[in-house]
Design an enzyme around this catalytic site. Sequence first.
Site, PDB file in Angstrom:
ATOM      1  CB  SER A  15     -55.852  30.895  46.856  1.00 13.71           C
ATOM      2  OG  SER A  15     -55.568  29.531  46.669  1.00 13.71           O
ATOM      3  CB  SER A  17     -55.287  26.173  47.208  1.00  7.55           C
ATOM      4  OG  SER A  17     -54.443  26.267  46.091  1.00  7.55           O
ATOM      5  CE  LYS A  67     -45.425  28.513  43.067  1.00  4.83           C
ATOM      6  NZ  LYS A  67     -45.765  27.997  41.740  1.00  4.83           N
ATOM      7  CG  ASP A 103     -46.701  23.932  39.838  1.00  2.54           C
ATOM      8  OD1 ASP A 103     -47.814  23.701  40.338  1.00  2.54           O
ATOM      9  OD2 ASP A 103     -46.033  24.949  40.089  1.00  2.54           O
ATOM     10  N   GLY A 130     -42.139  28.280  25.373  1.00  2.00           N
ATOM     11  CA  GLY A 130     -41.788  29.011  26.589  1.00  2.00           C
ATOM     12  C   GLY A 130     -40.683  28.296  27.343  1.00  2.00           C
TER      13      GLY A 130
END
Length: 280
Positions: A15, A17, A67, A103, A130
Amino acid sequence: MFYQLGLIGYPIKHSLSPWIHETFLQRTKLNGNYSLIEIKPKDSFANAMDTLKKQNLHGFNVTVPYKEKIIPYLQGIDEQAKHIGAVNTVLCKNGEWFGYNTDGIGYVRSLQNHFPELKTEKEKQILILGAGGAAKGIYSALLKNGFQNISIANRTIEKAKTLLTKQSNEANIKVITLKEAEENIALFDVIIQTTSVGMKPNEAETILSLHALKESVIVSDIVYQPLYTSFLQTAQSLGARIHFGHTMLLYQAQYAFEIWTNHVPNVQHMDKELQKILEG
Ligand code: ATR
């Protein structure tokens, strides 16, 4: 104050992050750390949450595959996360957990910072390609930001229709096929590619063929592996201004950091550094 932050998910070893949030801590001159908390899918998620609660973090990010699974453990959830049905950021306050999804809003911030005219010109014609989780977040953040003219094109048209909400009634929203999008491509001012098409190892694929683009169109791709997708390469060769997927990572993290600390870190030049990391 020492901010204890982290990320839950699996796998998370690679990751980006920790690098992003540790840079934010340095830039805001706040004390803290950001740890990787790996929860294996075969382990009990309930037990992992009990342990996490005892760690007294200030906040944490949530990534795949948790999530949605995190939602029953929250005492509150923000509008975006509720709408998307997925949480990527949790704020811990007095033993209670509040879920957010940064996001979509992060993506729109990133787009507006690169193309400042989008801060005011809300009448622009936008095409979203999408209708998955990423599209849902971006669509809802665009509406919240005041954009009114949005077309959503998806391979499975029924799935695109599920994105429409009460908010959509007040705006000029259309659901179209990929073929219709391709035929009318010259009508759009901003084209946002939100699917995984073109991602490694299928770099040669593009969701639709671009041709006769509108002058000064903005073409954005959320795929960042590779950074320079076939879709963006074609767009640029046709004169479009392009927007890279990795910048979304920075701005969704910036908004998460803001939720945890009330400080807005400066992301300047971090996209170049992130690009170097991604390109190894
Ligand atoms: P995410 O949450 O990452 O957005 P997702 O929910 O699995 O992922 O959604 C993937 C999106 O990519 C969908 O819009 C999907 O189209 P369908 O709804 O028709 O499945 C789209 N997608 C994936 N592969 C595709 C392909 N080869 N061609 C066109 N669209 C594709």
